[in-house]
Write a protein that holds these residues in place. Structure first.
Motif, short mmCIF file in Angstrom:
data_model
loop_
_atom_site.label_atom_id
_atom_site.label_comp_id
_atom_site.label_asym_id
_atom_site.label_seq_id
_atom_site.Cartn_x
_atom_site.Cartn_y
_atom_site.Cartn_z
N LEU A 107 82.37 29.22 22.90
CA LEU A 107 81.70 29.15 24.20
C LEU A 107 80.26 29.64 24.09
CD1 LEU A 107 84.51 30.46 26.58
CD2 LEU A 107 83.50 28.19 26.60
N VAL A 108 80.10 30.82 23.51
CA VAL A 108 78.76 31.42 23.42
C VAL A 108 77.82 30.52 22.61
CG1 VAL A 108 77.46 33.38 22.56
CG2 VAL A 108 79.66 33.75 23.67
N GLY A 111 76.80 27.37 24.53
CA GLY A 111 75.80 27.70 25.55
C GLY A 111 74.42 27.88 24.95
N PHE A 115 71.87 24.36 25.86
CA PHE A 115 71.20 24.56 27.14
C PHE A 115 69.91 25.34 26.94
CE2 PHE A 115 75.71 24.26 27.87
CZ PHE A 115 75.81 23.36 28.92
N ARG A 116 68.94 25.06 27.82
CA ARG A 116 67.69 25.83 27.78
C ARG A 116 67.67 26.76 28.98
NH1 ARG A 116 68.04 24.53 23.90
NH2 ARG A 116 67.13 23.00 22.51
N PHE A 117 67.52 28.04 28.75
CA PHE A 117 67.39 28.96 29.88
C PHE A 117 66.67 30.23 29.42
CE2 PHE A 117 71.48 29.54 27.85
CZ PHE A 117 71.58 30.91 27.67
N ARG B 13 68.13 20.23 38.61
CA ARG B 13 69.06 19.95 37.52
C ARG B 13 68.84 20.93 36.36
NH1 ARG B 13 69.44 14.56 33.99
NH2 ARG B 13 70.78 15.58 32.49
N ASP B 17 71.50 23.45 34.88
CA ASP B 17 71.78 23.45 33.44
C ASP B 17 71.64 24.85 32.86
OD1 ASP B 17 72.47 20.91 32.84
OD2 ASP B 17 70.94 20.70 31.27
N GLY B 18 70.57 25.51 33.27
CA GLY B 18 70.32 26.86 32.78
C GLY B 18 71.43 27.81 33.15
N THR B 20 74.55 26.98 33.90
CA THR B 20 75.74 26.63 33.12
C THR B 20 75.66 27.24 31.72
OG1 THR B 20 75.45 24.49 34.19
CG2 THR B 20 77.30 24.71 32.69
N GLY B 21 74.49 27.09 31.10
CA GLY B 21 74.30 27.63 29.75
C GLY B 21 74.53 29.12 29.71
N PHE B 22 73.98 29.80 30.70
CA PHE B 22 74.13 31.25 30.75
C PHE B 22 75.60 31.62 30.94
CE2 PHE B 22 74.09 35.37 32.93
CZ PHE B 22 73.42 36.10 31.97
N PHE B 24 78.14 29.99 29.84
CA PHE B 24 78.81 29.83 28.55
C PHE B 24 78.63 31.08 27.68
CE2 PHE B 24 79.14 25.16 29.07
CZ PHE B 24 80.37 24.95 28.46
N THR B 25 77.43 31.67 27.75
CA THR B 25 77.16 32.83 26.88
C THR B 25 77.64 34.14 27.50
OG1 THR B 25 74.96 33.08 27.81
CG2 THR B 25 75.13 31.78 25.83
N VAL B 29 77.37 38.35 26.50
CA VAL B 29 76.47 39.22 27.24
C VAL B 29 77.24 40.42 27.80
CG1 VAL B 29 74.93 39.36 29.24
CG2 VAL B 29 74.89 37.33 27.80
#
Lengths: 316, 306
Positions: A107-108, A111, A115-117, B13, B17-18, B20-22, B24-25, B29
């Motif tokens: 999962l990590v 992500g 994805f870009r964040f 969007r 997306d951002g 969702t990505g966060f 996932f991680t 964290v």
């Protein structure tokens, strides 16, 4: 005329190629045989030592192979550690922990890769950071965390802690595995991160356009394509939990897993044991009983590799 | 007006997306904040303190500012010497492990009889060199591992010695020295490459066979397809292995500095000094990692970049 010449040169090239192939195979065979010998030799020595009877240990004419081979040493260790029970417990723990770590790390990594964040690079840095700091350096504070476990005090640094003790339960190791912070999980995340970065984007976009959600894309496209990686990571997690002594002895000292049982049995269980040589005879059956099941697990996981190669024709 | 709406939805969007990505991680964290952060802060605090036990048996931190660091750098004569020798050893071993493991993984990925068994043999070092198994086989780390077991432990027979004496040579011929050091070195590299070989193998298994089919249709030789397909496709794993090898060689429990760290803390009870030394050492590892990452990452092929 010209055609015949060309034919001749083609067949000459073929013979040359074939000769190269044979040479290559011979060199490869010799190289692998040598390395296999190098790796197996110490293990053969251990196996030979563990088959020695007491009379062989003190017989100066016995150099390598025991004269009166006996399984007595194995039986002694087997009974002393209650092997079947310890085995079942260790297997259950390693399997659960392995699966949990594979899930959380996948999962990590996904992500981070897709994805870009904001903060993505910081998280990546922290992943590597957890890998650089050796476990032993933070094991004591971590022990205190779990000795006085209280969800409201988890962020507190220093000071008095009061809470329930999770020591001698499987919860500490489970929590660490589920949050991708257990032993060497940084490595697993990094492996998968690099894999996902390099997996074709086209397939995912196609799935996305076909109406797959982000999570469905992940489970249906990304995970099946990563099977060789996931199997390898599961193998690492399983093996390192199986042979782990640090975490087990600190978080679960009384739970009698295989490593602690094998390490804790009376040092001199061979009658009148003395000297380096006799000690190594007492070590040998223990280390063999520890690692042998893992070889079986490895051979078993090989099947997934072959299958995934066939599958990657569809996915890759 | 229309473009405004479009921009707006694109931003939306991206934001989604951002998030969702966060999400996932999130496991990592949360885990980092709960289980890693405060122990590390405590370690940092330890490096600036002198620790002692009070009457109640609790730890007391006494702030000594940079004293521990100054002590490590200027008053511990062995530290810099050990650091230099450990880095020198690292500079030789790290590239050797990387090349060796890639080479072996490529060979093990080819088809030949008994491949599954040979692979299992190359998996053994991972087992023998981990956790409790290491405790039983500490002798595996010493240089004279190729002893034949003999009941007289003072007079052990070296395998190479044995072979040479069978062939009719004398026991202290120079060839013997060369052969046994060479064997020790190869053995050492082989045993430190177990994890890396498995990672490379997984990488090689993930390369789509279609690529090779296409290249052979186009008339590529094996040599060409190695340079054009295998190497670029495996390059992300080369980076992983480089980073892991740096951490493994410099950070494993048999490293001299790591040994010093533990003995300072456990045997002498000098936790502050040990923490300061550890942090200096980890900073050096980070700098090396940064350099390795920067250099290798430039040669890594990422599919998403095309």
């Amino acid at each position: 005329m010209n055609l015949r010449l060309a034919e001749k040169s083609i067949s000459a090239a073929r013979i040359k190629k074939h000769a190269y192939g044979v040479c290559f195979r011979i060199i490869r065979g010799i190289l692998l045989a040598g390395l296999v010998f190098l790796i197996l030799y110490p293990i053969f020595v251990k196996a030979a030592a563990s088959l020695m009877s007491n009379s062989d240990i003190y017989n100066p004419s016995v150099v390598f192979l025991p004269k009166n081979p006996t399984f007595e040493n194995f039986i002694t260790v087997w009974n002393a550690v209650e092997y079947p029970i310890a085995f079942a417990k260790t297997f259950a723990l390693s399997f659960t922990v392995g699966i949990l770590q594979v899930i959380s790390c996948t999962l990590v990594a996904y992500g981070l890769a897709k994805f870009r964040f904001y903060g993505r690079r910081i998280i990546m840095g922290l992943v590597i950071f957890t890998l650089v700091i050796p476990t032993q350096t933070i094991l004591t504070p971590l022990y205190i965390r779990f000795r006085f476990f209280d969800i409201t005090q988890l962020l507190q640094i220093g000071g008095e802690l009061s809470g329930i003790s999770l020591i001698n339960t499987v919860l500490p190791i489970t929590l660490l595995s589920a949050t991708a912070t257990a032993f060497k999980n940084g490595l697993y995340i990094f492996i998968l991160l690099q894999h996902f970065k390099n997996s074709p984007k086209v397939l995912e976009e196609a799935a996305f356009i076909d109406g797959c959600g982000r999570f469905a894309t992940f489970t249906r496209i990304a995970v099946p394509g990563a099977v060789p990686m996931l199997v390898t990571i599961f193998l690492f997690a399983f093996v390192w939990q199986w042979t782990d002594y640090y975490y087990t002895s600190i978080f679960m000292p009384e739970m009698d897993f295989l490593t602690s049982r094998l390490l804790d049995i009376e040092f001199s269980w061979i009658a009148g044991i003395s000297g380096d040589y006799a000690i190594s005879v007492s070590y040998a059956p223990r280390v063999l009983l520890l690692i042998f099941p893992l070889v079986i697990v490895y051979l078993f996981t090989q099947r997934f590799f072959v299958e995934s190669v066939e599958r990657s024709g569809i996915v890759g | 007006m229309n473009t405004n709406i479009k921009l707006h939805s694109l931003q939306k969007r991206r934001l989604r997306d951002g998030i969702t990505g966060f999400l996932f991680t999130l496991p990592f964290v949360v885990g980092f904040i709960l289980f890693i952060f405060s122990p590390v802060v405590m370690y940092l605090a330890m490096s600036f303190s002198k620790l002692s036990l009070n009457d109640a048996g609790a730890m007391v931190f006494e702030n000594v500012k940079w004293d521990n660091y100054i002590n490590v750098l200027f008053e511990q004569p062995d530290f810099l010497k050990r650091l230099a020798s450990s880095l020198g050893d690292f500079a030789l071993r790290c590239p050797a492990i990387l090349f060796f493991s890639l080479f072996i993984a490529i060979i093990l990925n080819q088809r030949f009889h008994g491949r599954a068994l040979v692979r299992a043999v190359f998996f053994l070092p991972v087992l023998v060199y981990s956790g409790a198994a290491l405790m039983f086989s500490n002798d595996a780390l010493s240089n004279d591992y190729f002893k034949l077991l003999s009941s007289d432990s003072d007079e052990t027979v070296n395998l190479a010695q044995y072979v040479i004496s069978v062939l009719g040579g004398t026991e202290d011929s120079p060839i013997l020295d060369i052969v046994s050091t060479l064997m020790d070195k190869i053995y050492d590299i082989t045993c430190s490459s177990g994890v890396q070989i498995l990672i490379y193998l997984a990488g090689l298994q993930s390369i789509s066979p279609q690529l090779y089919e296409a290249s052979s249709v186009e008339g590529c030789t094996g040599w060409e397809s190695f340079w054009k397909i295998t190497l670029p496709m495996i390059s992300p794993m080369i980076l992983v292995n480089a980073v892991y090898t740096v951490i493994d060689v410099l950070g494993n429990p048999t490293n001299t500095i790591i040994n010093t760290l533990y003995s300072l803390a456990m045997d002498s009870g000098n936790y502050g000094l040990s923490a300061a030394m550890g942090l200096i050492y980890f900073l050096i590892i980070f700098i090396i990692l940064g350099a390795v990452f920067f250099v290798i990452n430039r040669f890594v092929f990422y599919e998403e970049n095309i």
